[in-house]
Each structure stands twice: as C-alpha cells, then as structure tokens.
Design a protein around this motif. Structure first.
Motif, PDB file in Angstrom:
ATOM      1  N   UNK A 133       1.850  22.382  85.437  1.00 37.86           N
ATOM      2  CA  UNK A 133       0.796  22.117  84.449  1.00 37.86           C
ATOM      3  C   UNK A 133       0.533  23.333  83.567  1.00 37.86           C
ATOM      4  N   UNK A 134       0.674  24.525  84.123  1.00 36.49           N
ATOM      5  CA  UNK A 134       0.539  25.732  83.291  1.00 36.49           C
ATOM      6  C   UNK A 134       1.669  25.791  82.264  1.00 36.49           C
ATOM      7  N   UNK A 135       2.868  25.417  82.689  1.00 38.62           N
ATOM      8  CA  UNK A 135       4.009  25.395  81.763  1.00 38.62           C
ATOM      9  C   UNK A 135       3.806  24.361  80.664  1.00 38.62           C
ATOM     10  N   UNK A 136       3.136  23.258  81.005  1.00 37.35           N
ATOM     11  CA  UNK A 136       2.868  22.228  79.997  1.00 37.35           C
ATOM     12  C   UNK A 136       1.811  22.695  79.013  1.00 37.35           C
ATOM     13  N   UNK A 137       0.850  23.483  79.491  1.00 37.03           N
ATOM     14  CA  UNK A 137      -0.202  24.014  78.618  1.00 37.03           C
ATOM     15  C   UNK A 137       0.358  25.020  77.627  1.00 37.03           C
ATOM     16  N   UNK A 138       1.154  25.960  78.114  1.00 38.38           N
ATOM     17  CA  UNK A 138       1.779  26.991  77.264  1.00 38.38           C
ATOM     18  C   UNK A 138       3.269  27.018  77.592  1.00 38.38           C
ATOM     19  N   UNK A 139       4.069  26.160  76.941  1.00 35.63           N
ATOM     20  CA  UNK A 139       5.489  26.052  77.281  1.00 35.63           C
ATOM     21  C   UNK A 139       6.215  27.395  77.202  1.00 35.63           C
ATOM     22  N   UNK A 140       6.889  27.808  78.262  1.00 35.35           N
ATOM     23  CA  UNK A 140       7.628  29.081  78.233  1.00 35.35           C
ATOM     24  C   UNK A 140       8.635  29.168  77.094  1.00 35.35           C
ATOM     25  N   UNK A 141       9.127  28.022  76.595  1.00 32.31           N
ATOM     26  CA  UNK A 141      10.091  28.039  75.492  1.00 32.31           C
ATOM     27  C   UNK A 141       9.484  28.591  74.209  1.00 32.31           C
ATOM     28  N   UNK A 142       8.146  28.644  74.117  1.00 32.57           N
ATOM     29  CA  UNK A 142       7.487  29.211  72.937  1.00 32.57           C
ATOM     30  C   UNK A 142       7.477  30.739  72.967  1.00 32.57           C
ATOM     31  N   UNK A 143       7.731  31.322  74.130  1.00 38.02           N
ATOM     32  CA  UNK A 143       7.656  32.775  74.280  1.00 38.02           C
ATOM     33  C   UNK A 143       8.796  33.459  73.532  1.00 38.02           C
ATOM     34  N   UNK A 144       8.582  34.722  73.195  1.00 36.85           N
ATOM     35  CA  UNK A 144       9.621  35.524  72.558  1.00 36.85           C
ATOM     36  C   UNK A 144      10.786  35.735  73.533  1.00 36.85           C
ATOM     37  N   UNK A 145      11.986  35.893  72.987  1.00 39.27           N
ATOM     38  CA  UNK A 145      13.183  35.999  73.822  1.00 39.27           C
ATOM     39  C   UNK A 145      13.159  37.229  74.724  1.00 39.27           C
ATOM     40  N   UNK A 146      12.440  38.288  74.311  1.00 46.10           N
ATOM     41  CA  UNK A 146      12.417  39.520  75.094  1.00 46.10           C
ATOM     42  C   UNK A 146      11.384  39.473  76.226  1.00 46.10           C
ATOM     43  N   UNK A 176       3.476  35.749  75.588  1.00 45.96           N
ATOM     44  CA  UNK A 176       3.708  35.334  74.201  1.00 45.96           C
ATOM     45  C   UNK A 176       3.795  33.820  74.022  1.00 45.96           C
ATOM     46  N   UNK A 177       3.879  33.066  75.121  1.00 39.46           N
ATOM     47  CA  UNK A 177       3.756  31.612  74.999  1.00 39.46           C
ATOM     48  C   UNK A 177       2.347  31.268  74.544  1.00 39.46           C
ATOM     49  N   UNK A 178       1.349  31.997  75.057  1.00 36.89           N
ATOM     50  CA  UNK A 178      -0.040  31.800  74.621  1.00 36.89           C
ATOM     51  C   UNK A 178      -0.287  32.436  73.258  1.00 36.89           C
ATOM     52  N   UNK A 179       0.469  33.486  72.933  1.00 32.94           N
ATOM     53  CA  UNK A 179       0.360  34.072  71.594  1.00 32.94           C
ATOM     54  C   UNK A 179       0.710  33.032  70.535  1.00 32.94           C
ATOM     55  N   UNK A 180       1.736  32.235  70.813  1.00 25.38           N
ATOM     56  CA  UNK A 180       2.209  31.258  69.842  1.00 25.38           C
ATOM     57  C   UNK A 180       1.411  29.963  69.864  1.00 25.38           C
TER      58      UNK A 180
END
Length: 368
Positions: free
Chosen positions: A30-43, A122-126
């Motif tokens: 559910x945390x991954x659904x809230x802020x999908x890790x795919x939105x995070x920066x590659x680094x 950075x998933x939450x940043x985006x």
C-alpha cells in the motif's frame, strides 16, 4: 448487586475493540501504491530497505525525515514495528554491518529489534500532493505545475517500439517475427500503382525488437527498408520534480520570507536578493524544490526560488539572473510535510496501523 459490578466491568473490558494489525508485505504494497517507486529518481534507493524475517506484523509506524540514533531509540521506545525514513538510511552500498559506524549500527539494531525500515524519498518528491506541492503552498493559493514532469509508469500495451518494413519480406521471415513473444505484427495495404504493395508494422518490447532485427538482418533487401520508432511514455501532468507556482496574488519578498517561516516552522531563513531587487520587490511566480534544489531550479524563470539548500555558485547564478533565493536547510524544507504524509498513510492503511511522527527528528544545522 454490588458483587456483580466487577464482573460487568470485566466483560466490558474484554469486549473493548482492539487496534488492527497488518502484515508487513501488505503495508509495503500500500505504501508503494501511495508513492510508486517507479516515480523515484534513478539514483535513489527507495522502498523496503530493512525487512525482519517473516512473518512480521505492523501495529505501529513512526515517520521521520532522517534516521538517526536518537530517532531509532524513539522508535523502539514507542514500540514501532516499521520506521518510515523519508531519506533512505541505506544509500551508498554497505560492505559490512558492524558497530563501528553509526549508520551500520542503525541497521544492526533495527534487525535485532525486528524493526522494518522503508523510504519513499524522491517518489514522494514527484508525487501529486506530495512534498513539493506542500512546500509550494507556502506563499498562499497558487496554480502549480511540475518543473520536470514524470512520465507514465508503463505503456498500456507493454510495447515500447514500432518497427516498419516493406511487405515483400519472405513469408518464412514474417512467420518467425510474428511468433516472437512481446510482439504484435500487422500488415497495412499502401496506395500504390503496383497492386499488392503493403507495409508491415511490428509493435514490440525491447527484447522482441532485438530479436526481430536479428531475423530481418538475414535478408539484406528487407533490412534496408526497416524504419524504427521508439515510443515515449506520455507525461503525468501533475507529477514530477519541483513545482512552478503562479500565485493568486503577488506578495513582496519581505512578506514571502515571513510566510515561509510560518509554513516550515522556523524563526530564521537564509535569503539572497536577486540583482536589482529589494525586500519590497514583488513575487508573482515562485519555483520550489524540497531538499537540494539547485539542479532542478537552475535557469527556471521565476521571481523567487524556494528550496532547502543550494551551492554557493548556484546561488550566485540565480542572483545574477535577478532571481531571489530562500534557503531553509535541507530537511527543514521537507519535515513539515510528514504530518500530511502521516494522514495520507493512515487513510491508505484504512486506520489499521497507528502512524506517529517523530519528535526527535531535526535538521542537523541551525542558526545560532
């Protein structure tokens, strides 16, 4: 009657509702659904970072901006089963886990005490309505758009490439190409003086593309007519890094400073006035980036940059361009968002886990 009262109280106590618990895997999902890790920066290094051996149930979660030894003690003191650290405590690769270094000690103790650790960073940043949208509201109502939009997480079809070639390819080659996994082949007739002219279009994944090219290369005549189109994922219009905020009503730089102080809960900020600007100069457009915003904000046309930190030369560049800069230190530009994030998490977990915000977490730098 007096002898019945203790029994009645005991019965009521036994029927009192108990707080729900959730398996760690369900919480992480559910945390991954809230802020999908795919939105995070590659680094970045986001998601579940420390996992106690299963099964691991989560009754209580503690949110912090940075995981320090003081925060870890707080988490253990309140009985947390999961610690969400906005900044990932495991960022650079760890070659060993000993008690010689403070970051290694954190991981060792977390595992010993069966404390899971998760980081969204950075998933939450985006994220839409994430930390940057929260920071962008510092000066009041505004219309905001991402400075660098995120792209859709995946193609609806799963195909990322289109390969086109002439319809005079041998049937044996077409059969091999059409049989590839992750590929869809179609033939389109062309308007031509020569009856039977056609064009073949192959929609395919990256792996299928490489295999199709290898097959087509066996026929030099067919390969010469190949054209390749790489599909781009569409932008997510409300999701991405940083925000450009157009204020509903302009404010002076002096007023902007006071509003930012109130918004992030600080008595002091750092201010660099843009070339030719004064405290009474007007701010109509503000660019924000929580954390370290120099690379995201660079060259953005705005009256004011708001971020946690910038390098000396990044600040000089902004000032030379006539843009004023407000710096409130890295984690101070993010910490106030944790209360909003806690509410979002509570809703996503349907209230089944108690979510707390750390009282020990603070920026290591302060103005004295």
């Amino acid at each position: 009657m007096q002898h019945c009262r203790p029994l009645l109280l005991l019965a009521v106590s036994l029927r009192a509702p108990r707080r729900h618990v959730m398996e760690l895997s369900s919480v992480v999902s559910r945390l991954d659904a809230l802020a999908p890790p795919a939105l995070a920066e590659s680094w970045d290094n986001v998601g579940l970072l420390v996992e106690p051996s299963p099964p691991h149930q989560v009754r209580k979660m503690l949110l912090t901006n940075d995981l320090t030894e003081a925060v870890l003690e707080e988490a253990l003191g309140v009985g947390a089963d999961l610690l969400l650290s906005y900044h990932p405590p495991i960022f650079k690769a760890l070659k060993r886990l000993t008690c010689a270094h403070w970051k290694e000690r954190l991981i060792v103790r977390a595992l010993e005490k069966r404390l899971a650790i998760y980081s969204p960073h950075t998933a939450c940043d985006a994220l839409a309505n994430g930390v940057n949208d929260w920071l962008g509201r510092a000066l009041g109502p505004c219309v905001s758009v991402p400075l660098r939009a995120s792209t859709a997480l995946s193609h609806p079809t799963g195909y990322g490439h289109i390969l086109e070639f002439g319809g005079n390819v041998p049937e044996s080659v077409l059969s091999r190409v059409s049989a590839l996994q992750g590929a869809c082949l179609r033939t389109f007739p062309l308007r031509s003086e020569q009856e039977g002219d056609a064009r073949v279009r192959l929609s395919c994944s990256h792996n299928a593309l490489l295999q199709a090219l290898a097959i087509l290369s066996e026929d030099p005549e067919a390969y010469r007519g190949v054209e390749l189109l790489t599909l781009q994922k569409p932008p997510l219009l409300d999701t991405g890094m940083g925000r450009l905020c157009t204020l509903s009503e302009p404010v002076s730089i002096a007023a902007a400073v006071e509003r930012v102080k109130s918004h992030v809960g600080l008595k002091h900020l750092r201010l660099a006035l843009g070339r030719g600007k004064t405290l009474e100069s007007s701010v109509s457009v503000m660019a924000v980036c929580a954390g370290s915003g120099g690379s995201i904000l660079s060259g953005v046309p705005a009256d004011l940059y708001l971020t946690g930190e910038m390098s000396h030369h990044e600040a000089l560049d902004a000032v030379a361009e006539g843009r004023s800069v407000i710096l409130c230190e890295h984690s101070n530009s993010e910490r106030g968002y944790l209360q909003k994030l806690a509410a979002q998490i509570t809703q996503h977990l349907e209230g089944k886990v108690e979510v707390l915000v750390s009282q020990s977490d603070r920026d290591p730098l302060q103005v004295v």
